[in-house]
Design an enzyme around this catalytic site. Structure first.
Site, PDB file in Angstrom:
ATOM      1  N   ALA A 164     -74.042 100.924 -21.010  1.00 45.04           N
ATOM      2  CA  ALA A 164     -74.525 100.742 -19.781  1.00 45.04           C
ATOM      3  C   ALA A 164     -75.763  99.754 -20.025  1.00 45.04           C
ATOM      4  O   ALA A 164     -76.601  99.158 -19.167  1.00 45.04           O
ATOM      5  CB  ALA A 164     -75.643 101.852 -19.735  1.00 45.04           C
TER       6      ALA A 164
ATOM      7  N   CYS B 232     -67.221  91.714 -15.641  1.00 46.43           N
ATOM      8  CA  CYS B 232     -67.610  90.190 -14.864  1.00 46.43           C
ATOM      9  C   CYS B 232     -66.504  88.997 -15.152  1.00 46.43           C
ATOM     10  O   CYS B 232     -66.667  87.749 -15.460  1.00 46.43           O
ATOM     11  CB  CYS B 232     -68.807  90.241 -14.704  1.00 46.43           C
ATOM     12  SG  CYS B 232     -69.439  89.972 -16.662  1.00 46.43           S
TER      13      CYS B 232
HETATM   14  C1  LIG Z   1     -71.015  94.104 -19.142  1.00 48.67           C
HETATM   15  S1  LIG Z   1     -72.100  94.303 -20.249  1.00 48.67           S
HETATM   16  C2  LIG Z   1     -73.012  96.406 -19.769  1.00 48.67           C
HETATM   17  C3  LIG Z   1     -74.267  96.231 -18.453  1.00 48.67           C
HETATM   18  C4  LIG Z   1     -74.859  97.389 -17.822  1.00 48.67           C
HETATM   19  N1  LIG Z   1     -73.304  98.503 -16.886  1.00 48.67           N
HETATM   20  C5  LIG Z   1     -75.382  97.285 -16.892  1.00 48.67           C
HETATM   21  O1  LIG Z   1     -75.327  97.178 -15.712  1.00 48.67           O
HETATM   22  O2  LIG Z   1     -76.946  96.713 -16.807  1.00 48.67           O
HETATM   23  C6  LIG Z   1     -71.474  95.559 -21.700  1.00 48.67           C
HETATM   24  C7  LIG Z   1     -72.718  96.226 -21.995  1.00 48.67           C
HETATM   25  O3  LIG Z   1     -71.835  96.975 -23.840  1.00 48.67           O
HETATM   26  C8  LIG Z   1     -71.794  96.824 -24.868  1.00 48.67           C
HETATM   27  N2  LIG Z   1     -71.069  97.301 -25.712  1.00 48.67           N
HETATM   28  C9  LIG Z   1     -70.089  96.231 -26.488  1.00 48.67           C
HETATM   29  N3  LIG Z   1     -69.237  97.252 -26.846  1.00 48.67           N
HETATM   30  C10 LIG Z   1     -69.937  98.260 -26.924  1.00 48.67           C
HETATM   31  C11 LIG Z   1     -68.971  99.653 -27.136  1.00 48.67           C
HETATM   32  N4  LIG Z   1     -67.849  99.132 -28.130  1.00 48.67           N
HETATM   33  N5  LIG Z   1     -69.547 100.747 -27.345  1.00 48.67           N
HETATM   34  C12 LIG Z   1     -70.590 100.654 -26.176  1.00 48.67           C
HETATM   35  N6  LIG Z   1     -71.335  99.551 -26.182  1.00 48.67           N
HETATM   36  C13 LIG Z   1     -70.621  98.262 -26.079  1.00 48.67           C
HETATM   37  C14 LIG Z   1     -73.086  95.490 -24.794  1.00 48.67           C
HETATM   38  O4  LIG Z   1     -73.797  95.931 -25.508  1.00 48.67           O
HETATM   39  C15 LIG Z   1     -73.286  95.387 -23.767  1.00 48.67           C
HETATM   40  O5  LIG Z   1     -74.400  96.010 -23.467  1.00 48.67           O
END
Ligand SMILES: C[S@@+](CC[C@H](N)C(=O)[O-])C[C@H]1O[C@@H](n2cnc3c(N)ncnc32)[C@H](O)[C@@H]1O
Length: 740
Positions: free
Chosen positions: A412, A536
């Site tokens: 998130a 993205c």
């Molecule tokens: C594309 S960004 C999300 C953007 C968010 N949905 C927003 O709209 O603000 C991906 C996110 O996934 C998190 N992330 C990466 N691996 C993860 C995991 N195994 N479990 C939970 N979060 C994860 C990262 O820290 C990052 O904040």
């Protein structure tokens, strides 16, 4: 701007309008570090020579070249063509200075002046854009976190540099510009007064100069025609085998030639039978084109080829081009705090020029110009809006959250989408906003508070621990960590830093996350039962291939329409690989097609229960929650089709296990836990569990470990972190079970 104008702009989803924003945002990707220098260059008249080692400077050259292809000023020598001044000696520095004066002198509507103005605008954009978006402190605090989607897998925010740089470096004092331009002028001309006595002489001199200019312009046109093969002959774009010629063979590539070779090669590939040289294959032209793209735009050959293969050559060229300029600045009205019309009005009163993004969104406003930094207005601080890429609206719109539902946002931070979900739910029901990166959850919490969200619980788990942490959601959003190939304009480093390994590891993680997302949904939900998977990225491996995998592994879900009114259909087949025919229901968004960040959105409907959790904790937290009747899941789970996966060549289970294990060890180390100790404990646990398993048939065991982070929403709910998280493999093993 009046309502009338706004109404006119609405209609079928047009690309976001860049025309009026060019003075603010249009600039070359890769110029980030160069923006302030761009201004200084302008002040000093200094000009940097593009070199292969310094691609940032290439973009300055590109600017002129880009304009050149638009027709009026082949090779960027428009002023010469107009017979005014310059000729080949007409360079960027001249253009900038002349442009500055032309801006001052509004009387000229001459094409050359437009061209020059355009150039000046391109140079000034970064600073303006930074001003537009606001201050450094907030960037640090993550309060401008609406730029969330440039988030690559390592948790590095891609939006940060987009949000501002040294905005005050250049003071564009028009007086100075004028003075400087005067130095450029022919002083004798300026000083010689027009009198009856000298009028004939002056007029003759003027005629002579015009003739010289015209001759020079003609010469240039001829040269330009030679370089760009405008005469319609078969372009000679392939290097001769024994010849060390062509734009790439020199130490510093001739960008102009390189670009014209790219456009020529695209032209040949468009009409191969007519325009190709005899005896040359399509593959040769394609290889040449990819090589040139790498050099001109600065991509690794691996990524250039991967991206090139998604499109026709012409579309690929448009895609690479689009990645060189920033997307428009968009804000989302926070309807928890205000209405779009009111927000627009108060921002307009502060000197912001904006318009609705289009008919497809009721809350988006595209900002063209602003007298105030958008990240520091009273409206921003009062949480009336968030700066957020237009494409980030799309997954939430597809999720279509309903009031009073229970929703999981698995990844998130920094919360652009979570806060949008909350607004659509009118702050009712509950949202579990999870992110594994604790630092990023701070920005998430910041946004939640600023925007007045009251129905959200922030948690900090590896999302692969769901639904063991908690399950039974009406809807789940998985906006997965990805390579970011859709947001190259925001983060040009993606051009070179994504390797084959990334396109193996990321899809593996994404597949695991998607299975967990599916398993966390309550298929009996009266209002929902939906899962959104978005990235993205534009790569097939991270999108269609992940969706395809989930459909195979979970026959209890099916693809449904996203409800989005625009976007290109997902690939149903790609390079010989067939996907589910319903894959066309998934949607792709491209920068060159819609002027939004590259994005992928898919929507699943869960039709039956997920496999029973094999662990006691899973039963307690996941299966129990997702299946209120306590039914054991009997969904048949398909096995991995190894051959099929291999044929597509990117998912090797055993190889991935190595990476997974390494990542797990690193994760433990970061938490200060010795992986070896855990391994020992793990073995002991496995033994203990096998005993336990025999004893427990209906998991009601309480969760033993307290939550790592449990920031409470309005209801102060606290949640537990499953013990299984460190001990068990994060992968949700799906045992093959038979249908009832
Ligand atoms: C594309 S960004 C999300 C953007 C968010 N949905 C927003 O709209 O603000 C991906 C996110 O996934 C998190 N992330 C990466 N691996 C993860 C995991 N195994 N479990 C939970 N979060 C994860 C990262 O820290 C990052 O904040």
């Amino acid at each position: 701007m009046g309502v009338g104008r706004r109404m006119k702009k609405q209609g079928p989803p047009p690309p976001l309008d860049e025309s009026r924003i060019s003075s603010l945002m249009k600039r070359k990707a890769g110029d980030f570090d160069d923006s302030a220098r761009g201004k200084k260059r302008k002040a000093s008249g200094e000009i940097k020579v593009p070199t292969p080692a310094n691609p940032a400077y290439n973009h300055t050259a590109n600017s002129g070249l880009k304009l050149a292809t638009k027709g009026k000023f082949a090779n960027g020598f428009g002023k010469a063509q107009k017979g005014q001044k310059g000729g080949k000696g007409m360079r960027m520095a001249d253009a900038v200075m002349s442009g500055a004066l032309q801006d001052e002198d509004e009387s000229s509507d001459d094409d050359a002046a437009d061209f020059l103005r355009g150039n000046e605008k391109e140079i000034s954009t970064d600073d303006d854009a930074a001003d537009l978006l606001g201050g450094e402190e907030e960037k640090d605090a993550g309060l401008l976190g609406g730029e969330e989607d440039g988030m690559s897998e390592d948790g590095k925010g891609l939006g940060d540099e987009f949000l501002g740089s040294e905005s005050s470096v250049y003071d564009s004092d028009p007086q100075q510009e004028k003075a400087r331009f005067s130095e450029d002028e022919d002083e004798s001309d300026a000083e010689e007064k027009l009198t009856a006595a000298n009028i004939a002489g002056l007029s003759r001199r003027l005629d002579e100069r015009q003739e010289e200019d015209a001759a020079e312009a003609q010469l240039e046109l001829e040269e330009a025609a030679l370089q760009t093969n405008l005469d319609g002959d078969r372009p000679n774009v392939l290097d001769d085998e024994d010849e060390d010629a062509g734009p790439v063979s020199r130490l510093a590539p001739d960008l102009q030639l390189l670009r014209s070779r790219i456009t020529d090669t695209v032209r040949v590939l468009d009409d191969f039978s007519k325009l190709s040289e005899p005896g040359r294959s399509r593959a040769e032209y394609t290889a040449q084109l990819i090589k040139d793209v790498c050099l001109y735009y600065g991509y690794s050959s691996y990524l250039a080829e991967k991206l090139f293969n998604l499109f026709t050559p012409r579309e690929a060229f448009a895609f690479f081009e689009a990645n060189e300029s920033a997307r428009p600045v968009v804000i989302r009205t926070n309807t928890i705090r205000t209405h779009r019309r009111e927000l627009a009005q108060s921002l307009i009163n502060k000197g912001v020029t904006l318009e609705p993004v289009g008919k497809w969104s009721k809350v988006g406003l595209q900002v063209f110009e602003s007298q105030v930094p958008l990240g520091a207005t009273p409206e921003y601080l009062a949480g009336q809006y968030i700066i957020m890429a237009a494409s980030s609206f799309l997954p939430v719109m597809a999720l279509a959250p309903q009031e009073h539902e229970r929703i999981l946002d698995m990844t998130a931070a920094p919360g652009g989408k979570t806060t949008y979900i909350a607004a659509l739910m009118k702050n009712t029901g509950s949202i579990f906003a999870n992110d594994s990166n604790k630092n990023r959850t701070k920005a998430l919490i910041g946004n939640i508070h600023r925007l007045g969200v009251k129905n959200t619980i922030v948690c900090n788990h590896d999302a692969r621990e769901f639904p063991r942490v908690i399950g039974g959601f009406d809807r789940v959003l998985l906006d997965a960590p990805c390579s970011g190939t859709g947001v190259i304009a925001k983060d040009p480093s993606i051009k070179t830093n994504k390797t084959e390994k990334d396109f193996m590891q990321l899809p593996h993680l994404q597949k695991q996350l998607l299975l967990c997302a599916i398993d966390s949904v309550d298929h009996t939900s009266k209002t929902g039962g939906y899962i959104i998977y978005s990235t993205c990225s534009v790569s097939i491996e991270e999108n269609e291939q992940v969706v395809h995998y989930a459909l195979k592994k979970r026959p209890n879900v099916k693809l449904v329409e996203t409800g989005l009114t625009f976007g290109v259909d997902g690939f149903v087949s790609y390079m010989g690989k067939q996907f589910d025919p319903k894959m066309k229901m998934t949607k792709r968004f491209y920068p060159h097609a819609y002027n939004v960040d590259g994005f992928f959105v898919s929507k699943f409907k869960k039709t039956g229960p997920s496999p029973n959790m094999s662990t006691k904790e899973g039963v307690a937290n996941g299966a129990k929650n997702s299946d209120p009747l306590g039914m054991v899941d009997r969904t048949p789970i398909a096995t991995d089709d190894e051959d099929e996966e291999q044929a597509f060549g990117s998912f090797d289970d055993s190889e991935d296990e190595k990476y997974m294990e390494k990542a797990r060890r690193n994760r433990l180390r970061r938490k200060g836990i010795n992986p070896k100790a855990v391994n020992g404990k793990k073995k002991a646990d496995i033994n203990a569990k096998s005993v336990e398993k025999e004893e427990t048939t209906n998991g009601t065991t309480a969760v033993k470990h307290p939550s790592k982070v449990a920031t409470t929403g309005s209801k102060g709910i606290k949640h537990s972190k499953a013990k299984a998280s460190t001990n068990a493999s994060p992968r949700v093993k799906a045992p093959t079970v038979r249908a009832r």
